[in-house]
Scaffold this active site. Structure first.
Site, PDB file in Angstrom:
ATOM      1  N   LYS A  22       0.830  -1.181  -0.022  1.00 16.50           N
ATOM      2  CA  LYS A  22      -0.152   0.086   0.171  1.00 16.50           C
ATOM      3  C   LYS A  22       0.862   1.434  -0.118  1.00 16.50           C
ATOM      4  CE  LYS A  22      -1.461   1.468   4.056  1.00 16.50           C
ATOM      5  NZ  LYS A  22      -1.261   2.883   4.391  1.00 16.50           N
ATOM      6  N   ASN A  23       1.705   1.224   0.917  1.00 15.37           N
ATOM      7  CA  ASN A  23       2.661   2.443   1.201  1.00 15.37           C
ATOM      8  C   ASN A  23       3.546   2.891   0.042  1.00 15.37           C
ATOM      9  OD1 ASN A  23       1.263   3.058   3.554  1.00 15.37           O
ATOM     10  ND2 ASN A  23       2.668   2.318   4.857  1.00 15.37           N
ATOM     11  N   ASP A 116      -4.231  11.786  13.094  1.00 13.06           N
ATOM     12  CA  ASP A 116      -5.001  10.946  13.027  1.00 13.06           C
ATOM     13  C   ASP A 116      -4.758  10.112  14.237  1.00 13.06           C
ATOM     14  OD1 ASP A 116      -3.120   9.050  12.499  1.00 13.06           O
ATOM     15  OD2 ASP A 116      -3.716   8.868  10.356  1.00 13.06           O
ATOM     16  N   ASP A 304       4.362   0.023  12.161  1.00 13.22           N
ATOM     17  CA  ASP A 304       3.075  -0.702  11.915  1.00 13.22           C
ATOM     18  C   ASP A 304       2.895  -1.948  12.367  1.00 13.22           C
ATOM     19  OD1 ASP A 304       2.376   1.717  10.527  1.00 13.22           O
ATOM     20  OD2 ASP A 304       3.225   1.191   8.682  1.00 13.22           O
TER      21      ASP A 304
HETATM   22  N1  EPU Z   1       6.735  14.275  11.104  1.00  6.79           N
HETATM   23  C1  EPU Z   1       6.751  15.219  11.586  1.00  6.79           C
HETATM   24  N2  EPU Z   1       6.857  16.215  10.567  1.00  6.79           N
HETATM   25  C2  EPU Z   1       6.882  16.006   9.260  1.00  6.79           C
HETATM   26  C3  EPU Z   1       6.736  14.521   8.916  1.00  6.79           C
HETATM   27  C4  EPU Z   1       6.893  13.505  10.010  1.00  6.79           C
HETATM   28  O1  EPU Z   1       6.842  15.521  12.852  1.00  6.79           O
HETATM   29  O2  EPU Z   1       7.037  16.827   8.470  1.00  6.79           O
HETATM   30  C5  EPU Z   1       6.544  13.102  12.134  1.00  6.79           C
HETATM   31  C6  EPU Z   1       5.364  12.322  12.363  1.00  6.79           C
HETATM   32  O3  EPU Z   1       4.446  12.914  12.997  1.00  6.79           O
HETATM   33  C7  EPU Z   1       5.581  10.936  13.008  1.00  6.79           C
HETATM   34  C8  EPU Z   1       7.122  10.699  12.397  1.00  6.79           C
HETATM   35  O4  EPU Z   1       7.697  11.871  12.023  1.00  6.79           O
HETATM   36  O5  EPU Z   1       5.770  10.971  14.024  1.00  6.79           O
HETATM   37  C9  EPU Z   1       7.288   9.739  11.166  1.00  6.79           C
HETATM   38  O6  EPU Z   1       6.285  10.126  10.297  1.00  6.79           O
HETATM   39  P1  EPU Z   1       6.561   9.829   8.593  1.00  6.79           P
HETATM   40  O7  EPU Z   1       6.460  10.995   7.867  1.00  6.79           O
HETATM   41  O8  EPU Z   1       7.706   8.929   8.652  1.00  6.79           O
HETATM   42  O9  EPU Z   1       5.276   8.899   8.269  1.00  6.79           O
HETATM   43  P2  EPU Z   1       4.293   9.057   7.173  1.00  6.79           P
HETATM   44  O10 EPU Z   1       4.922   9.264   5.956  1.00  6.79           O
HETATM   45  O11 EPU Z   1       3.268   9.947   7.681  1.00  6.79           O
HETATM   46  C10 EPU Z   1       4.196   6.476   6.610  1.00  6.79           C
HETATM   47  C11 EPU Z   1       3.205   5.357   6.230  1.00  6.79           C
HETATM   48  C12 EPU Z   1       2.806   4.944   7.566  1.00  6.79           C
HETATM   49  C13 EPU Z   1       4.019   4.347   8.522  1.00  6.79           C
HETATM   50  C14 EPU Z   1       5.238   5.626   8.599  1.00  6.79           C
HETATM   51  C15 EPU Z   1       6.555   5.084   9.319  1.00  6.79           C
HETATM   52  C16 EPU Z   1       2.200   5.952   4.334  1.00  6.79           C
HETATM   53  C17 EPU Z   1       0.846   6.476   3.552  1.00  6.79           C
HETATM   54  N3  EPU Z   1       2.198   5.803   5.445  1.00  6.79           N
HETATM   55  O12 EPU Z   1       3.630   7.548   7.089  1.00  6.79           O
HETATM   56  O13 EPU Z   1       1.825   3.642   7.412  1.00  6.79           O
HETATM   57  O14 EPU Z   1       3.620   4.285   9.994  1.00  6.79           O
HETATM   58  O15 EPU Z   1       5.331   5.970   7.253  1.00  6.79           O
HETATM   59  O16 EPU Z   1       7.048   4.104   8.674  1.00  6.79           O
HETATM   60  O17 EPU Z   1       3.152   5.892   3.881  1.00  6.79           O
HETATM   61  C18 EPU Z   1      -0.201   2.352   7.754  1.00  6.79           C
HETATM   62  O18 EPU Z   1       0.249   2.240   6.447  1.00  6.79           O
HETATM   63  O19 EPU Z   1      -0.902   2.187   8.438  1.00  6.79           O
HETATM   64  C19 EPU Z   1       0.751   3.716   8.280  1.00  6.79           C
HETATM   65  C20 EPU Z   1       0.241   4.561   9.133  1.00  6.79           C
END
Ligand code: EPU
Length: 430
Positions: A22-23, A116, A304
């Site tokens: 998915k991701n 979320d 995850d």
């Molecule tokens: N964060 C910030 N500022 C930012 C970006 C991130 O503070 O500008 C923080 C977030 O709040 C979090 C941490 O950094 O605490 C990590 O966030 P990250 O950006 O790595 O996660 P994401 O891109 O929002 C993706 C996956 C998640 C997965 C995470 C970590 C997708 C659509 N989502 O989220 O997947 O847990 O990376 O690997 O790619 C899921 O599939 O159920 C899911 C939540």
């Protein structure tokens, strides 16, 4: 209202093949915005999130066709730059259209997706990275508005190896002027997959899979056909499921190397793990031993898989310390685990889990995708019936979850129960 009913206890045994990640798929779909013409993606999972992303792209002007695991995106020369809140709030990954739109059109207005149930989920690193590349970014009425005649290369140090920020900056940088370096970049296999597709499209990227990505901007990219990598989180869900239930599950469709830490933890817990080129087998013939686990960005244990790690610890022999380092709200689902009799105490981002031989079936609510899957697995370790509600969360990440569980011998069914009007529905338990 759909519920998943689990008649526990039961063990998982058999073979499964996982679908595409998915991701990865959602971001590959966003990457299709970078080149006009026909992009073909295969091994795309048939899940709600892919449908929503397809709608986001349609509203931006693309023609999107989905048939089975194949998605064809026809991207026009002229794109709209506007992604509305009604869709973006349903799918956080839609923020990933920001970088591609900005670098192609010089303008993007994308709704702020908000936080979320797993945490606050900031955008500051996305915004700071694009701003450093020359974008003027403002926030207005719940939207992020980004403008730039042409982005330029620069060096960006991320405070944290954010997956989403790395991907957004990467997708903006491939068509920027000059060289962009992203330091402390995310190393997740899904980021590497996007780099592979962008490279096939004509992008010049060095360091994929390392903490330093160097991107030399090019003027044009061309559409390509690309196969999505397998979903390591679904694979990991089956691995933990086998270990928790004293099962024997063989998983195909994902390199075992994507799950090195998780599989090593299962070995410490007493499982026998065999690795193949495209998968692995996990067997557990005794009650799992308690094992401490810590989530971290890749190659650490994936956040995850935290609900599955808590589930394993809940039935393990001994006390486990589980630490969550990525999302500040990931422990939200622990109240539901407690309803199943799990003995868990949290302090900040640590959870102390005292394992019980068996949990006790109860009605529980899926609070997010992974928590939902974790609760179903916990239900397999519980006496009696566990009914998991809000299964729409599970549908967002696990295609045919119930059918796959049943193919592994689990007495699980999906039922539609009447959604009775609840006069107190709007009140939260204070
Ligand atoms: N964060 C910030 N500022 C930012 C970006 C991130 O503070 O500008 C923080 C977030 O709040 C979090 C941490 O950094 O605490 C990590 O966030 P990250 O950006 O790595 O996660 P994401 O891109 O929002 C993706 C996956 C998640 C997965 C995470 C970590 C997708 C659509 N989502 O989220 O997947 O847990 O990376 O690997 O790619 C899921 O599939 O159920 C899911 C939540």
């Amino acid at each position: 209202m759909d519920v998943i009913r689990v008649n526990g206890p039961a063990r998982l045994a058999g073979e499964v093949t996982v679908v595409g990640a998915k991701n990865s798929a959602l971001k590959l779909m966003a990457a299709a915005l970078l080149a006009s013409g026909r992009t073909e993606l295969t091994n795309v999972p048939q899940i709600t999130d892919v449908m929503i992303m397809a709608e986001v792209l349609r509203r931006l002007g693309c023609d999107v066709e989905i048939s089975g695991d194949r998605v064809v995106i026809d991207t026009p020369v002229e794109l709209s730059g506007h992604a509305d809140y009604d869709l973006v709030r349903r799918l956080r990954a839609s923020i990933n259209v920001l970088g591609p739109l900005l670098t192609r059109r010089g303008y993007a207005k994308v709704a702020h997706p908000g936080g979320d149930v797993i945490g606050t989920r900031g955008l500051d690193m996305h915004v700071a990275g694009l701003a450093r590349m020359g974008a003027r970014i403002t926030g207005e009425h719940g939207y992020v508005i980004a403008e730039a005649e042409r982005l330029h290369g620069t060096t960006i140090w991320l405070d944290f190896p954010s997956v989403g920020a790395t991907e957004n900056i990467l997708m903006a940088a491939v068509r920027a002027k000059g060289t962009t370096v992203i330091d402390n970049a995310a190393r997740e296999p899904e980021v590497v997959d996007i780099c592979a597709m962008l490279t096939a499209m004509g992008a010049k990227i060095e360091g994929a899979g390392t903490s330093t990505l160097t991107i030399h901007g090019v003027d044009e990219l061309r559409p390509v056909s690309h196969r999505t990598i397998g979903d390591r989180i679904i694979a990991g869900t089956w691995a933990f499921g086998a270990a928790m239930t004293g099962g024997d599950v063989t998983v195909h469709g994902v390199p075992a190397g994507y799950l090195d830490v998780a599989l090593d933890k299962l070995t410490t817990a007493g499982a026998q793990v065999d690795r193949f080129s495209d998968g692995f087998r996990v067997r557990m013939s005794q009650r799992p031993r308690a094992v401490d686990m810590v989530t971290l960005p890749y190659p650490g244990l994936a956040t995850d898989l935290l609900p599955m790690a808590i589930g394993l610890a809940s039935v393990a022999d001994g006390v486990s310390l589980i630490t969550e380092n990525v999302f500040d709200g990931r422990f939200m689902f622990i109240n539901e685990m407690s309803r199943l009799g799990a003995d868990i105490r949290t302090d900040g981002h640590h959870a102390v889990v005292r394992g019980r031989e068996r949990l006790s079936g109860a009605p529980v609510r899926a609070t997010d995708i992974r928590a939902g899957a974790g609760l179903v697995l916990a239900g397999l370790c519980a006496d009696g019936v566990t009914e998991v509600t809000d299964v729409a969360h599970i549908d967002r990440g696990y295609p045919d979850f119930v059918a796959q569980l049943r193919s592994l011998g689990a007495p699980v069914e999906r039922l539609t129960v009447p959604d009775e009007p609840d006069p107190f529905a709007r009140l939260s338990p204070g």
